[in-house]
Design a protein around this motif. Structure first.
Motif: not given
Length: 323
Positions: A163-191
């Motif tokens: 969860i904290g050290k993994g890498v998927v397709a060259g992208i660190p797992m924490p960054v993937i989770l951050f972007l996923l949470v960002f998209l969800i929060c952005w969608g909730v507030l906007r739509f």
């Protein structure tokens, strides 16, 4: 059209452009400056390190955005990070334990419960958010020390550490989770209707209540969201460090608040965006990284970040006075 009228229109357009894209411009300028002063800044490894380090504060800041949009504050997120990490790690010890679902549920559950307690006390009993979350800061930190007698928990299984050290397709797992949470929060507030309610209550709580919005329910929910995301940040932090430390997360709430305020969300409520918070978190991350590369003492870094927070609040207050 006279020259004076054209000048006024141009000035209005510039102000509108700066209000909308000024945070992006500030981020770009900061990156360009650091690229000139440090040859190591724009290397692939360093940029990955920046976004990896930013992910935890970014996730906390996304939850904090909901709270501040509602004219609230959550000072407890750093302690909730530590408490959630400690509980989750206790279910993820030993190389033979291949299950990662239980630790994740435990960590997220702790964050959600503590955030919900904040929400109940603030929404139902009208305790000021500053007072309630300051109290929860102490409660959660104390529970963290009590849980394992003040000792860290290590020897976490590989799946959990992913969860904290993994890498998927060259992208660190924490960054993937951050972007996923960002998209969800952005969608909730906007739509969503809930997002519109958050802005409405932050803009004018009395008018929102008069119009039939369930202010208490929305207030409870935003603090539950903040706690849940603090739990997720705790999972990432403990996975990245391969241990849960009772002293983890100290002052994390300050960086989260800084990211939200720098991103343009008003402490007066009702004004701000998730995108602004994203760039605010990136600015904090890049600034920390750049100062490290330049060999600036962490003591001076605290001074710089504090000055930036004060400047951002001053800009916000001047905008409110003009309105």
């Amino acid at each position: 059209m006279s020259g004076g009228a054209i000048s006024k229109i141009d000035g209005a357009l510039i102000k509108h452009w700066l209000a909308k894209y000024g945070i992006v411009l500030a981020f770009v300028v900061l990156c360009v400056v650091l690229a000139f002063v440090s040859p190591y800044f724009f290397t692939t490894n360093n940029l990955l390190n920046v976004v990896r380090q930013t992910s935890i504060n970014g996730i906390l800041a996304l939850g904090m955005t909901f709270v501040i949009l509602m004219r609230g504050i959550d000072l407890s997120v750093g302690s909730v990070v530590a408490c959630a990490a400690m509980v989750a790690a206790s279910f993820a010890t030993g190389a033979g334990n291949s299950s990662v679902l239980l630790p994740i549920v435990a960590g997220l559950g702790v964050g959600l419960i503590l955030g919900s307690i904040n929400g109940i006390m603030i929404a139902r009993f009208a305790i000021p958010s500053f007072v309630m979350t300051l109290g929860m800061l102490s409660i959660a930190r104390g529970l963290t020390y009590i849980y394992n007698d003040g000792m860290p928990i290590s020897n976490l299984n590989p799946l959990y550490r992913f969860i904290g050290k993994g890498v998927v397709a060259g992208i660190p797992m924490p960054v993937i989770l951050f972007l996923l949470v960002f998209l969800i929060c952005w969608g909730v507030l906007r739509f969503t209707t809930f997002g519109r309610y958050v802005y409405a209550i932050g803009g004018n709580p009395k008018a929102a209540r008069t119009s039939g919005i369930k202010v208490r329910t929305v207030t409870f929910t935003v603090y539950a969201i903040s706690g849940l995301l603090a739990g997720l940040a705790g999972l990432i932090l403990s996975g990245r460090t391969s241990a849960a430390l009772p002293q983890a997360g100290v002052a994390y709430e300050l960086d989260a608040i800084a990211a939200v305020v720098i991103g343009g969300t008003s402490l007066a409520g009702g004004v701000g965006s998730i995108v602004g918070t994203l760039f605010g978190a990136l600015i904090i991350g890049v600034l920390n990284n750049g100062l490290d590369l330049l060999g600036v003492s962490s003591f001076y870094q605290q001074v710089v970040k504090g000055a930036i927070i004060i400047l951002a609040v001053m800009i916000d207050r001047s905008r409110l006075m003009r309105e």
